[in-house]
Design a protein around this motif. Sequence first.
Motif, PDB file in Angstrom:
ATOM      1  N   PRO A 525      -7.617   3.335  -3.097  1.00 31.70           N
ATOM      2  CA  PRO A 525      -6.739   4.267  -3.276  1.00 31.70           C
ATOM      3  C   PRO A 525      -5.578   4.204  -2.061  1.00 31.70           C
ATOM      4  O   PRO A 525      -4.684   4.618  -2.051  1.00 31.70           O
ATOM      5  CB  PRO A 525      -7.482   5.413  -3.241  1.00 31.70           C
ATOM      6  N   ALA A 526      -6.203   3.852  -1.022  1.00 34.88           N
ATOM      7  CA  ALA A 526      -5.486   3.831   0.529  1.00 34.88           C
ATOM      8  C   ALA A 526      -4.188   2.766   0.212  1.00 34.88           C
ATOM      9  O   ALA A 526      -3.114   3.156   0.725  1.00 34.88           O
ATOM     10  CB  ALA A 526      -6.309   3.160   1.318  1.00 34.88           C
ATOM     11  N   GLU A 527      -4.268   1.853  -0.748  1.00 30.45           N
ATOM     12  CA  GLU A 527      -3.056   0.816  -1.294  1.00 30.45           C
ATOM     13  C   GLU A 527      -2.114   1.861  -2.132  1.00 30.45           C
ATOM     14  O   GLU A 527      -1.073   1.846  -2.025  1.00 30.45           O
ATOM     15  CB  GLU A 527      -3.567  -0.217  -1.610  1.00 30.45           C
ATOM     16  N   PHE A 528      -2.865   2.349  -3.144  1.00 31.56           N
ATOM     17  CA  PHE A 528      -2.028   2.658  -4.403  1.00 31.56           C
ATOM     18  C   PHE A 528      -1.404   4.077  -4.462  1.00 31.56           C
ATOM     19  O   PHE A 528      -0.457   4.535  -4.908  1.00 31.56           O
ATOM     20  CB  PHE A 528      -2.586   2.445  -5.830  1.00 31.56           C
ATOM     21  N   ILE A 529      -2.154   5.085  -3.526  1.00 32.58           N
ATOM     22  CA  ILE A 529      -2.045   6.492  -3.463  1.00 32.58           C
ATOM     23  C   ILE A 529      -0.506   6.611  -2.916  1.00 32.58           C
ATOM     24  O   ILE A 529       0.391   7.270  -3.514  1.00 32.58           O
ATOM     25  CB  ILE A 529      -3.019   7.191  -2.692  1.00 32.58           C
ATOM     26  N   PRO A 530      -0.452   6.003  -1.731  1.00 32.62           N
ATOM     27  CA  PRO A 530       1.030   6.122  -1.143  1.00 32.62           C
ATOM     28  C   PRO A 530       2.086   5.500  -2.036  1.00 32.62           C
ATOM     29  O   PRO A 530       3.004   6.360  -2.134  1.00 32.62           O
ATOM     30  CB  PRO A 530       0.962   5.028   0.270  1.00 32.62           C
ATOM     31  N   GLU A 540       1.267  12.942 -12.142  1.00 30.18           N
ATOM     32  CA  GLU A 540       0.367  12.722 -13.245  1.00 30.18           C
ATOM     33  C   GLU A 540      -0.974  12.505 -12.939  1.00 30.18           C
ATOM     34  O   GLU A 540      -2.111  13.017 -13.455  1.00 30.18           O
ATOM     35  CB  GLU A 540       1.176  11.705 -14.109  1.00 30.18           C
ATOM     36  N   ILE A 541      -1.346  11.622 -12.010  1.00 34.38           N
ATOM     37  CA  ILE A 541      -2.441  11.148 -11.628  1.00 34.38           C
ATOM     38  C   ILE A 541      -3.435  12.151 -10.946  1.00 34.38           C
ATOM     39  O   ILE A 541      -4.508  12.557 -11.405  1.00 34.38           O
ATOM     40  CB  ILE A 541      -2.179  10.155 -10.608  1.00 34.38           C
ATOM     41  N   GLY A 542      -2.621  13.151 -10.306  1.00 29.45           N
ATOM     42  CA  GLY A 542      -3.325  14.324  -9.626  1.00 29.45           C
ATOM     43  C   GLY A 542      -3.787  15.075 -10.680  1.00 29.45           C
ATOM     44  O   GLY A 542      -4.800  15.833 -10.552  1.00 29.45           O
ATOM     45  N   GLU A 543      -2.977  15.396 -11.728  1.00 27.82           N
ATOM     46  CA  GLU A 543      -3.600  16.263 -12.811  1.00 27.82           C
ATOM     47  C   GLU A 543      -4.592  16.035 -13.520  1.00 27.82           C
ATOM     48  O   GLU A 543      -5.757  16.503 -13.767  1.00 27.82           O
ATOM     49  CB  GLU A 543      -2.298  16.555 -13.909  1.00 27.82           C
ATOM     50  N   TRP A 544      -4.583  14.473 -13.694  1.00 31.64           N
ATOM     51  CA  TRP A 544      -5.595  13.818 -14.447  1.00 31.64           C
ATOM     52  C   TRP A 544      -7.129  14.089 -13.657  1.00 31.64           C
ATOM     53  O   TRP A 544      -8.148  14.551 -14.159  1.00 31.64           O
ATOM     54  CB  TRP A 544      -5.542  12.477 -14.835  1.00 31.64           C
TER      55      TRP A 544
END
Length: 739
Positions: A525-530, A540-544
């Motif tokens: 997640p350190a790579e794809f969250i930013p 969308e991800i956060g809601e899921w």
Amino acid sequence: MNQSVADTHFDVVKDNRMLVNITSLSRKSETTRPYETHGIAHGNAELKQEEIAQPKKDALLRHFVESVPAAFAILDTEMRYLAVSQRFLADHLISENDLIGRSHYDIFQETPLSWREFHKRGLAGETIRHEDPLSLSGGGADVVRWDIKPWFEAGKIGGIFIFSEIVNNNANNEKELQLAAMVFHGCGEAMMITDAGNRIVAVNPAFERITGYQNKDVIGQNPSLLNSDRHDSAYYRAIGQAIHGTGRWQGECWNRRQNGEIFSVSATVSTLFNSDGSVHRRVAIFSDITHKKEAEKLIWQQANLDSLTGLPNRRLFREHLSQEIRIARQADLPLALMFLDLDGFKYVNDTLGHDVGDILLVEAANRLQACVRKTDHVARLGGDEFTVIVSNLPDSASVERIARNILKKLSEPFILGNEVAYVSASIGITLCPNDAAEIEELLKNADQAMYAAKQQGRNRLCFFTQSMQEAAQVKRRLVNDLRDAIERNEFQLVYQPIVELATGIVRKAEVLIRWNHPSRGPISPAEFIPVAEETGMIHEIGEWVFREAADQALQWKNLHHPEFKVSINMSPVQFRRPDRDGAAWADYLDAIGLPGKNIVIEITEGLLLDASPEVTSQLLAFREKGITIALDDFGTGYSSLSYLKKFSIDYLKIDQSFVRSLAQDNDDMVLCEAIIVMAHKLGIKVIAEGVETEKQRSLLTTSGCDYAQGYFFSEPVFADKFDAYIETRTHVGEHIFYI
Ligand code: C2E
Ligand code: CA
Ligand code: CA
């Protein structure tokens, strides 16, 4: 046929019996060849010439000449006016005083009547037909046809001008002339008429109004009296050449009013030619477009300049860049494009306020401009982002010199009223055509290089390299893959236990997302969250994540303990969504029947720094629902005690970096202890992250730290493994699970 002119035109009968003799009008008395003056009999009685007294004859004749209702003039042998009819005066717009005794050639310089021809044909007794442009009293001008009769005195020849007709005279023509006069006087546009010698001969009232010059000020003057210094002499020369070449000019220029004020006009100049092709008149018509120009300028400025610094904005910057790329290509001289982002500007803005931040930006813009040549382009793209185009670059070393100087100048203190602020800059540089020759690519390169400069620790410059491009490509691919990840169910959630140190009981679990990429495997997640934050996909991800985690929390609440909490990471970007409905999560909890107290939201220090009313109200909504708030990664940002109090934080999570090197009596130990004491004073519980060793655990426990998580207890695991983990711990009996 009688040679005398008088017989035809002057033997006029008044009261049925009057004769007049033209000779009596002559100012010279000697007559070498007396006119034969014929009496014409009217009625029954013939009157002898001698019977009429000479003075009376003169008076009668004068009376007749003046009152004859046609344009009529008698000229002596020197072509001087002897007598004229009133109509003649009216038609020529001239007074008797200005005419009598003066030469025809002095007054009507333009009458192309050849004296020699008149003399020759006149001696032969011919009547000459002459056409003459004539100003009519009603305004306008027309060609008038005259009959000119010769008369003789002492071998010399004089003339009698008798109006014959207006050529093409008809009612329409007369109306047109009137119309022309009306237009000239009533027109809202300024009109200026000049003669062949470029002297002003007439101006209309609109001219007087617009220029401030009165008619009398300008008649006879050269129109250049209107010239302003907004144009150089070459500009006026070009206009002159166009007028001389084609007779016409149309365009806009800046003029000067009598009071010195500069004004802009839209003008048309046209020429009226004589039949021989020579210039008769030039007519300039112009309107004052200063207001229009100013409005246009304002619109242009709004579209092209940054209103704060006055620098070109993004639009104009792009225009300049494509222009410079073209020039660079033609001249084969490279150019450099710099992207520049201020480091720490946000902090200045947040702590000293936006007004002070604005002053800093203006000052930074000035410093930037002072570092480059006049021909280079500095622009502000927005916020604290600037660009510099350095054209005509002899070598890349020189752009590095410029960039280093910019770094130096921007890191000097900014005196902003009573405050002193410090910022620095991160600069990305790309070269054209070396790195790329197209505008879009150059923009991308410079941006990547700037990003690299930031990553490398700020206050530095970075040239674009191929590897940056590769990294960017990887990122682009990641963005694309991320879009499909949700639909393809590639995300999974893992949970890491959070242990109460005093009892060893697992009280909470932090939920962490995992991405199982179809070809790359697990991505951190350190790579794809930013990336998700940058692209907005985080929403969308956060809601899921929230819904999944809440569902899990409900299960564990029922399975383990009514107070069990699942801690959810929430990105600051999620708070900034304009359409975000603060109540949506609360509604979801209601729908599944989970109390808010079973959820913890983990926020970062940056969010509080930047706390907008939306952030505050969102945090309040969580609080009202009973959701607790944890401050993640504490100690890495700029948090202050006042924030902790203001936003009523429930938990502080000490960042892994402090925990990692914990040892008795070292600095990190002191820091951790200080954080714990301070937090407890504020009624805040402390969670230590990244606990990997028993030593760390025990140190933290003796320091009074409330909770801990880390590999020492468990890695983040899938939910079923989490249950198994708890099971084991309870079985082992080493720790009591929920008393
Ligand atoms: P974080 O919130 O600070 O999460 C803790 C990170 O530390 C996790 O990394 C976790 O696996 C790791 N960790 C836990 N115990 C230890 C330990 O003993 N030693 C070490 N070295 N690391 C440990 P992870 O899962 O890779 O997550 C990285 C970051 O990604 C998280 O940092 C969080 O900021 C973010 N993140 C993860 N999941 C989510 C999510 O669902 N939403 C959002 N917005 N961010 C998430
Ligand atoms: Ca976290
Ligand atoms: Ca953390």
